[in-house]
Design a protein around this motif. Structure first.
Motif, PDB file in Angstrom:
ATOM      1  N   HIS A 170      -2.064  11.727  -9.028  1.00  0.00           N
ATOM      2  CA  HIS A 170      -3.370  12.133  -8.504  1.00  0.00           C
ATOM      3  C   HIS A 170      -3.384  13.618  -8.149  1.00  0.00           C
ATOM      4  CE1 HIS A 170      -4.514   7.735  -7.358  1.00  0.00           C
ATOM      5  NE2 HIS A 170      -4.566   7.969  -8.656  1.00  0.00           N
ATOM      6  N   GLU A 198       0.837  -1.209   0.000  1.00  0.00           N
ATOM      7  CA  GLU A 198       0.000   0.000   0.000  1.00  0.00           C
ATOM      8  C   GLU A 198       0.869   1.256   0.000  1.00  0.00           C
ATOM      9  OE1 GLU A 198      -3.339   1.954  -0.642  1.00  0.00           O
ATOM     10  OE2 GLU A 198      -3.226  -0.233  -0.522  1.00  0.00           O
ATOM     11  N   ARG A 199       1.973   1.240   0.736  1.00  0.00           N
ATOM     12  CA  ARG A 199       2.884   2.386   0.774  1.00  0.00           C
ATOM     13  C   ARG A 199       3.512   2.617  -0.601  1.00  0.00           C
ATOM     14  NH1 ARG A 199       7.628   2.674   5.136  1.00  0.00           N
ATOM     15  NH2 ARG A 199       5.837   2.121   6.420  1.00  0.00           N
ATOM     16  N   LYS A 220       2.205   1.705  -3.488  1.00  0.00           N
ATOM     17  CA  LYS A 220       1.134   2.180  -4.371  1.00  0.00           C
ATOM     18  C   LYS A 220       0.893   3.669  -4.162  1.00  0.00           C
ATOM     19  CE  LYS A 220      -3.679   1.482  -5.579  1.00  0.00           C
ATOM     20  NZ  LYS A 220      -4.938   0.837  -5.252  1.00  0.00           N
ATOM     21  N   THR A 221       0.887   4.099  -2.909  1.00  0.00           N
ATOM     22  CA  THR A 221       0.688   5.507  -2.605  1.00  0.00           C
ATOM     23  C   THR A 221       1.822   6.354  -3.174  1.00  0.00           C
ATOM     24  OG1 THR A 221      -0.542   4.968  -0.601  1.00  0.00           O
ATOM     25  CG2 THR A 221       0.389   7.176  -0.726  1.00  0.00           C
ATOM     26  N   ALA A 222       3.044   5.875  -3.033  1.00  0.00           N
ATOM     27  CA  ALA A 222       4.194   6.608  -3.554  1.00  0.00           C
ATOM     28  C   ALA A 222       4.128   6.740  -5.077  1.00  0.00           C
ATOM     29  CB  ALA A 222       5.495   5.917  -3.150  1.00  0.00           C
ATOM     30  N   THR A 260      -4.499   9.643 -13.643  1.00  0.00           N
ATOM     31  CA  THR A 260      -4.206   8.306 -13.129  1.00  0.00           C
ATOM     32  C   THR A 260      -2.713   8.057 -13.355  1.00  0.00           C
ATOM     33  OG1 THR A 260      -4.531   7.155 -15.234  1.00  0.00           O
ATOM     34  CG2 THR A 260      -6.501   7.494 -13.841  1.00  0.00           C
ATOM     35  N   TYR A 261      -2.226   6.970 -12.779  1.00  0.00           N
ATOM     36  CA  TYR A 261      -0.828   6.598 -12.958  1.00  0.00           C
ATOM     37  C   TYR A 261      -0.499   6.439 -14.440  1.00  0.00           C
ATOM     38  CZ  TYR A 261       3.412   3.769 -12.812  1.00  0.00           C
ATOM     39  OH  TYR A 261       4.676   3.285 -13.018  1.00  0.00           O
ATOM     40  N   THR A 304       1.393   6.765  -6.958  1.00  0.00           N
ATOM     41  CA  THR A 304       0.204   7.461  -7.463  1.00  0.00           C
ATOM     42  C   THR A 304      -0.017   8.846  -6.866  1.00  0.00           C
ATOM     43  OG1 THR A 304      -1.199   6.379  -5.822  1.00  0.00           O
ATOM     44  CG2 THR A 304      -0.971   5.280  -7.969  1.00  0.00           C
ATOM     45  N   ALA A 305       0.746   9.217  -5.855  1.00  0.00           N
ATOM     46  CA  ALA A 305       0.508  10.503  -5.179  1.00  0.00           C
ATOM     47  C   ALA A 305       0.637  11.683  -6.143  1.00  0.00           C
ATOM     48  CB  ALA A 305       1.457  10.666  -3.995  1.00  0.00           C
TER      49      ALA A 305
END
Length: 85
Positions: A14, A3-4, A6-8, A19-20, A10-11
């Protein structure tokens, strides 16, 4: 952990309303355009009668395109300045 990561990944996309994969596509298009501009400027350095305004014209169009698509907190790109990271 996943999850970390993914956040890195896509931050930033977004934050600019993409989107990515949309952001990846835009960045890759810019990379290709920069590569062509570098080629044109390199050729122009040795053969000044070729690509006389190619790189500068493309860069101006890129700035206009970036300004049109940007909705990021750092604001718009202005000629002669650098956008904040």
């Amino acid at each position: 952990m996943i999850e970390r990561a993914k956040t890195a990944m896509t931050a930033h996309p977004h934050a600019v309303g993409e989107t990515y994969f949309e952001h990846m596509g835009a960045a890759l298009r810019y990379a290709g355009t920069f590569a062509f501009c570098a080629f044109a400027a390199f050729v122009h350095a040795f053969l000044p009668f070729l690509f006389e305004k190619t790189a500068s014209t493309i860069v101006k169009k890129m700035v206009a395109n970036m300004n049109a698509r940007m909705d990021a907190p750092q604001g718009q790109v202005q000629p002669g300045t650098q956008a904040a990271e």
